[in-house]
Write a protein that holds these residues in place. Structure first.
Motif, PDB file in Angstrom:
ATOM      1  N   VAL A 170       9.576  -1.952  -3.281  1.00  0.00           N
ATOM      2  CA  VAL A 170       8.272  -2.605  -3.326  1.00  0.00           C
ATOM      3  C   VAL A 170       7.978  -3.114  -4.736  1.00  0.00           C
ATOM      4  CG1 VAL A 170       5.780  -2.206  -3.171  1.00  0.00           C
ATOM      5  CG2 VAL A 170       7.289  -1.353  -1.386  1.00  0.00           C
ATOM      6  N   VAL A 171       8.325  -2.298  -5.728  1.00  0.00           N
ATOM      7  CA  VAL A 171       8.005  -2.639  -7.116  1.00  0.00           C
ATOM      8  C   VAL A 171       8.870  -3.772  -7.642  1.00  0.00           C
ATOM      9  CG1 VAL A 171       8.000  -1.749  -9.480  1.00  0.00           C
ATOM     10  CG2 VAL A 171       7.112  -0.341  -7.618  1.00  0.00           C
ATOM     11  N   ARG A 188      13.368   5.231  -3.306  1.00  0.00           N
ATOM     12  CA  ARG A 188      14.005   3.927  -3.120  1.00  0.00           C
ATOM     13  C   ARG A 188      13.061   2.945  -2.443  1.00  0.00           C
ATOM     14  NH1 ARG A 188      19.667   5.225  -0.355  1.00  0.00           N
ATOM     15  NH2 ARG A 188      18.309   6.732   0.695  1.00  0.00           N
ATOM     16  N   SER A 189      12.262   3.432  -1.496  1.00  0.00           N
ATOM     17  CA  SER A 189      11.277   2.571  -0.840  1.00  0.00           C
ATOM     18  C   SER A 189      10.259   2.061  -1.851  1.00  0.00           C
ATOM     19  CB  SER A 189      10.571   3.338   0.280  1.00  0.00           C
ATOM     20  OG  SER A 189       9.527   2.561   0.835  1.00  0.00           O
ATOM     21  N   SER A 212       4.276   1.575   2.336  1.00  0.00           N
ATOM     22  CA  SER A 212       5.483   2.174   1.768  1.00  0.00           C
ATOM     23  C   SER A 212       5.165   3.599   1.323  1.00  0.00           C
ATOM     24  CB  SER A 212       5.968   1.357   0.571  1.00  0.00           C
ATOM     25  OG  SER A 212       7.059   2.006  -0.072  1.00  0.00           O
ATOM     26  N   PRO A 213       5.928   4.595   1.809  1.00  0.00           N
ATOM     27  CA  PRO A 213       5.712   5.967   1.343  1.00  0.00           C
ATOM     28  C   PRO A 213       6.295   6.155  -0.050  1.00  0.00           C
ATOM     29  CG  PRO A 213       7.559   5.909   2.848  1.00  0.00           C
ATOM     30  CD  PRO A 213       6.983   4.509   2.815  1.00  0.00           C
ATOM     31  N   SER A 214       5.801   7.167  -0.741  1.00  0.00           N
ATOM     32  CA  SER A 214       6.376   7.504  -2.050  1.00  0.00           C
ATOM     33  C   SER A 214       6.460   9.011  -2.169  1.00  0.00           C
ATOM     34  CB  SER A 214       5.526   6.927  -3.180  1.00  0.00           C
ATOM     35  OG  SER A 214       4.291   7.621  -3.273  1.00  0.00           O
ATOM     36  N   GLY A 215       7.243   9.469  -3.116  1.00  0.00           N
ATOM     37  CA  GLY A 215       7.426  10.895  -3.310  1.00  0.00           C
ATOM     38  C   GLY A 215       8.549  11.432  -2.441  1.00  0.00           C
ATOM     39  N   GLY A 216       9.032  12.601  -2.796  1.00  0.00           N
ATOM     40  CA  GLY A 216      10.103  13.216  -2.010  1.00  0.00           C
ATOM     41  C   GLY A 216      11.357  12.359  -2.015  1.00  0.00           C
ATOM     42  N   ASP A 217      11.800  11.984  -0.822  1.00  0.00           N
ATOM     43  CA  ASP A 217      13.018  11.189  -0.685  1.00  0.00           C
ATOM     44  C   ASP A 217      12.727   9.692  -0.572  1.00  0.00           C
ATOM     45  OD1 ASP A 217      14.580  13.514  -0.670  1.00  0.00           O
ATOM     46  OD2 ASP A 217      14.251  13.792   1.484  1.00  0.00           O
ATOM     47  N   HIS A 218      11.545   9.277  -0.979  1.00  0.00           N
ATOM     48  CA  HIS A 218      11.134   7.903  -0.740  1.00  0.00           C
ATOM     49  C   HIS A 218      11.095   7.044  -2.013  1.00  0.00           C
ATOM     50  CE1 HIS A 218      10.091   8.942   3.389  1.00  0.00           C
ATOM     51  NE2 HIS A 218       9.481  10.003   2.907  1.00  0.00           N
ATOM     52  N   LEU A 250       0.869  -1.174   0.000  1.00  0.00           N
ATOM     53  CA  LEU A 250       0.000   0.000   0.000  1.00  0.00           C
ATOM     54  C   LEU A 250       0.905   1.224   0.000  1.00  0.00           C
ATOM     55  CD1 LEU A 250      -2.727   1.418   0.134  1.00  0.00           C
ATOM     56  CD2 LEU A 250      -2.682   1.136   2.630  1.00  0.00           C
ATOM     57  N   VAL A 251       0.930   1.926  -1.118  1.00  0.00           N
ATOM     58  CA  VAL A 251       1.818   3.070  -1.285  1.00  0.00           C
ATOM     59  C   VAL A 251       1.084   4.320  -0.835  1.00  0.00           C
ATOM     60  CG1 VAL A 251       3.225   4.396  -2.893  1.00  0.00           C
ATOM     61  CG2 VAL A 251       3.005   1.923  -3.190  1.00  0.00           C
ATOM     62  N   ILE A 252       1.588   4.931   0.252  1.00  0.00           N
ATOM     63  CA  ILE A 252       0.939   6.069   0.879  1.00  0.00           C
ATOM     64  C   ILE A 252       1.720   7.343   0.580  1.00  0.00           C
ATOM     65  CG2 ILE A 252       0.006   4.604   2.712  1.00  0.00           C
ATOM     66  CD1 ILE A 252       2.231   5.588   4.539  1.00  0.00           C
ATOM     67  N   PRO A 253       1.143   8.513   0.885  1.00  0.00           N
ATOM     68  CA  PRO A 253       1.908   9.765   0.713  1.00  0.00           C
ATOM     69  C   PRO A 253       3.154   9.757   1.592  1.00  0.00           C
ATOM     70  CG  PRO A 253      -0.436  10.223   0.955  1.00  0.00           C
ATOM     71  CD  PRO A 253      -0.257   8.757   1.258  1.00  0.00           C
ATOM     72  N   PRO A 254       4.092  10.675   1.338  1.00  0.00           N
ATOM     73  CA  PRO A 254       5.340  10.694   2.102  1.00  0.00           C
ATOM     74  C   PRO A 254       5.102  10.731   3.604  1.00  0.00           C
ATOM     75  CG  PRO A 254       5.473  12.214   0.258  1.00  0.00           C
ATOM     76  CD  PRO A 254       4.054  11.721   0.304  1.00  0.00           C
ATOM     77  N   ALA A 255       5.990  10.077   4.345  1.00  0.00           N
ATOM     78  CA  ALA A 255       5.845  10.003   5.799  1.00  0.00           C
ATOM     79  C   ALA A 255       5.893  11.383   6.446  1.00  0.00           C
ATOM     80  CB  ALA A 255       6.952   9.116   6.377  1.00  0.00           C
TER      81      ALA A 255
END
Length: 337
Positions: free
Chosen positions: A110-111, A105-106, A97-103, A63-68
């Motif tokens: 996942v992908v 790599r996370s 897993s967060p995405s966007g910004g500095d994320h 579940l890819v969520i907005p940045p932490a």
């Protein structure tokens, strides 16, 4: 207790027991019944990791969520909880897993890391590089929201355009001639965030169709911004008598600003929008709103993802939800004069 003992008692091979449990190869009904009888007698519960290995799957969704660093809104938190609950019904786990910004790599882990069987992706932009990335890998995924050209993807979304249009018409029917849209942040709008862009377009089009003067303001996702935004509205456009919003995080600040200005809702000012039902009920007075169905969206997203995982390549499907507007107490007729 293990598969070997079950196979011995059922008089079959270990592989037959594995196939009967996983369904990867056909096993005769009589043999399946015999295996199930032994399992019931022994009280065997297959180890989750072993079962996943036998199926060739992780039994885990990403579940890819907005940045932490971003505070999740009430609707977002409700959706995350609902996905976890819906996945558990199907005996699946959820990896956040967060995405966007500095994320990045996370997201990439996942992908590409085969840690999940599929992905549910939140907060979709009209042109979203994450969707392109997932499409290129072939990993099953479902988006919450949809890109500008969504024909080839699987998605679940709320029809913000039609709902905002209905909110505008509701206010126009009550006699309001000057209204404002309290949108999401300027950064989100500029990035092409789907709900914000579609809400703006529908708001302006519906207001023009009803001969209503319309104003559109961006507001950051927090109470302090909501207070400042409403005070700005009162200063710039004192003639405005009603507002439509999709910014639930700003609502507490809007409420404080209304109280500070001495405005009674709905006698002096009406407010409506697309908001989570709990927040709508907590507003004073309760907010007339289209209630965002986070639980239903989560259930549909999980079901669509499971369908992709089970069936492989298939014609993309989607669900566009248009919940009814619940009439509560925050909208009323515009006072003459």
């Amino acid at each position: 207790m293990n598969i070997g003992e079950i196979a011995k008692r059922a008089g079959v091979s270990r592989s037959t027991v594995s196939y009967a449990l996983s369904g990867k190869r056909p096993v005769s009904a009589a043999t399946v019944r015999r295996i199930n009888d032994v399992i019931a007698e022994l009280g065997y519960r297959p180890n989750a990791s072993a079962r996943a290995l036998a199926e060739g799957r992780t039994r885990t969704f990403g579940l890819v969520i907005p940045p932490a660093s971003s505070r999740l809104t009430d609707v977002q938190l409700g959706f995350v909880a609902s996905v976890v609950e819906a996945a558990a019904v199907h005996d699946h786990d959820v990896l956040l897993s967060p995405s966007g910004g500095d994320h990045d790599r996370s997201f990439d882990r996942v992908v590409t890391g085969r840690r999940v069987d599929g992905v549910i992706l939140m907060e979709i932009l009209l042109h979203d590089p994450r969707v392109d990335r997932l499409t290129s890998t072939g990993l099953p995924f479902v988006t919450i929201g949809h890109v500008e050209d969504p024909a080839a993807s699987w998605w679940v979304d709320v029809d913000y355009g039609s709902l905002i249009g209905r909110c505008v018409r509701h206010l126009a029917d009550l006699g309001h001639r000057d209204i404002v849209l309290i949108n999401r942040s300027a950064e989100l709008v500029a990035s092409g965030y789907g709900p914000a862009v579609r809400a703006t377009e529908a708001f302006l089009e519906s207001a023009a169709a009803r001969g209503v003067t319309a104003h559109d303001v961006c507001c950051a996702d927090d109470p302090a911004a909501g207070l400042a935004c409403f005070e700005q509205i009162r200063s710039r456009w004192p003639e405005v008598t009603a507002a439509v919003t999709i910014n639930e995080a700003a609502l507490p600040g809007v409420q404080r600003a209304l109280h500070r200005a001495g405005l009674d809702v709905p006698r002096d000012f009406s407010l409506t929008g697309v908001i989570a039902d709990r927040l709508a009920e907590d507003f004073h007075p309760p907010l007339t709103a289209a209630d965002v169905p986070a639980g239903e969206m989560a259930r549909l997203a999980v079901e669509l993802l499971l369908e992709q995982i089970a069936d492989g390549p298939a014609m993309a499907r989607h669900a566009l939800l248009a919940p009814p507007i619940t009439l509560r107490s925050s909208t009323g007729a515009r006072l003459s004069g």
